[in-house]
Design an enzyme around this catalytic site. Sequence first.
Site, PDB file in Angstrom:
ATOM      1  N   ASP A 236       0.822  -1.214   0.000  1.00  0.00           N
ATOM      2  CA  ASP A 236       0.000   0.000   0.000  1.00  0.00           C
ATOM      3  C   ASP A 236       0.850   1.256   0.000  1.00  0.00           C
ATOM      4  O   ASP A 236       0.568   2.207  -0.732  1.00  0.00           O
ATOM      5  CB  ASP A 236      -0.911   0.019   1.238  1.00  0.00           C
ATOM      6  CG  ASP A 236      -2.070  -0.945   1.121  1.00  0.00           C
ATOM      7  OD1 ASP A 236      -2.285  -1.487   0.016  1.00  0.00           O
ATOM      8  OD2 ASP A 236      -2.771  -1.158   2.127  1.00  0.00           O
ATOM      9  N   ASP A 249       0.363  -0.639   5.711  1.00  0.00           N
ATOM     10  CA  ASP A 249      -0.833  -1.293   5.179  1.00  0.00           C
ATOM     11  C   ASP A 249      -2.054  -0.593   5.762  1.00  0.00           C
ATOM     12  O   ASP A 249      -2.179  -0.448   6.981  1.00  0.00           O
ATOM     13  CB  ASP A 249      -0.837  -2.776   5.555  1.00  0.00           C
ATOM     14  CG  ASP A 249      -1.691  -3.605   4.618  1.00  0.00           C
ATOM     15  OD1 ASP A 249      -1.618  -3.384   3.395  1.00  0.00           O
ATOM     16  OD2 ASP A 249      -2.432  -4.481   5.094  1.00  0.00           O
ATOM     17  N   LYS A 251      -6.028  -0.460   6.505  1.00  0.00           N
ATOM     18  CA  LYS A 251      -7.168  -1.341   6.700  1.00  0.00           C
ATOM     19  C   LYS A 251      -8.374  -0.525   7.157  1.00  0.00           C
ATOM     20  O   LYS A 251      -8.229   0.492   7.834  1.00  0.00           O
ATOM     21  CB  LYS A 251      -6.867  -2.417   7.753  1.00  0.00           C
ATOM     22  CG  LYS A 251      -5.715  -3.346   7.385  1.00  0.00           C
ATOM     23  CD  LYS A 251      -6.030  -4.171   6.146  1.00  0.00           C
ATOM     24  CE  LYS A 251      -4.874  -5.086   5.793  1.00  0.00           C
ATOM     25  NZ  LYS A 251      -5.135  -5.823   4.517  1.00  0.00           N
TER      26      LYS A 251
END
Length: 339
Positions: A236, A249, A251
Amino acid sequence: MFSFKRVVYTGRVIVPQCASLSVNNFSACQFLPSPKRHSPYSSVDSERYSSLVKSVMSSKVSSQTPETLKAEDEHIFGPVVREQTPSSEPKTFHPFLQHKDTLETGGDSRGPPVRIPLNRGQGGASVPSVTRILQQTLSPDQIFYLDRWKRRMIEKLGEEGFEQYSQALFRQGKLFHSAVEDALTSGGALKRKKEYTPEVRGYLESISHTLEDMSEVKAIESAVQHQKLNYIGIADCVARYRGVLCVIDWKTSEKPKPFLSNTFDNPIQVAAYAGALNSDANYKYQVENGLIVVAYKDGSPAHAHRLKSELMLEYWNTWLTRLEYYNEKRANGALTEKR
């Protein structure tokens, strides 16, 4: 003199009942313990339940053991087939870092962040992704809870409704990542709320304070590949969080995830991306730290879970074990369809 008429057994204490216990205006009855409150168990047939307890505790009641119960179950329902689970340690160690000399500087920080597209040409289709490998190596408990959640959602929404729900989550994730990319490439500043779709406004508000701690963005939605271990993925983000270079990352969640343990396999995923990046010739630097940012739909402050270098090494070893298990299943033709 003391004179007693009778002694009454109440079930707890023996209380002497007296007719006249006074000597020279002194009464002993007032110093005797008062009767206890009436117990609801006083009416229980003690003889009957005493026999029941004796029968339960007796070894002569049943000769069944765990082994005989298992044999009986297998006779009725058939043998239990358990999927093999991976060992706790990888059979072969592979280094997490490849070039420690480029670790501290983090490479050249000039220029815009890179975005290397995922290339599956020339046999690339046979290279598994990090996501697929993790899906194919879930533990039996993880599979059980995932399937149970799916069944409950289908019962609630119906097959078609669940499919629409899944597509909406996918679309929402893409919009969120796109908005984060836009913010990071514009210096970490978010646009005004009305410029974002209602689906992602809360998530973006949630990470606003986290973006303020980020700098030196090196890569966004960029492909990484480990040539030797033969897997690929899309990181990401690679940037500095509070001065430390991390693979990041993003989420989203509708429920709070205040602890790293709440993120399930996400730390393994981050370690896999970092290990691939460190071996990928497209990147002239090494990363040994990770970050998982969980954004919330209601706009409440996101949780940023840091993975320091020591913890990343632990998850890297877990990843190597899962990767070995995947390759074994693949060689044996035991891979399942996508869940």
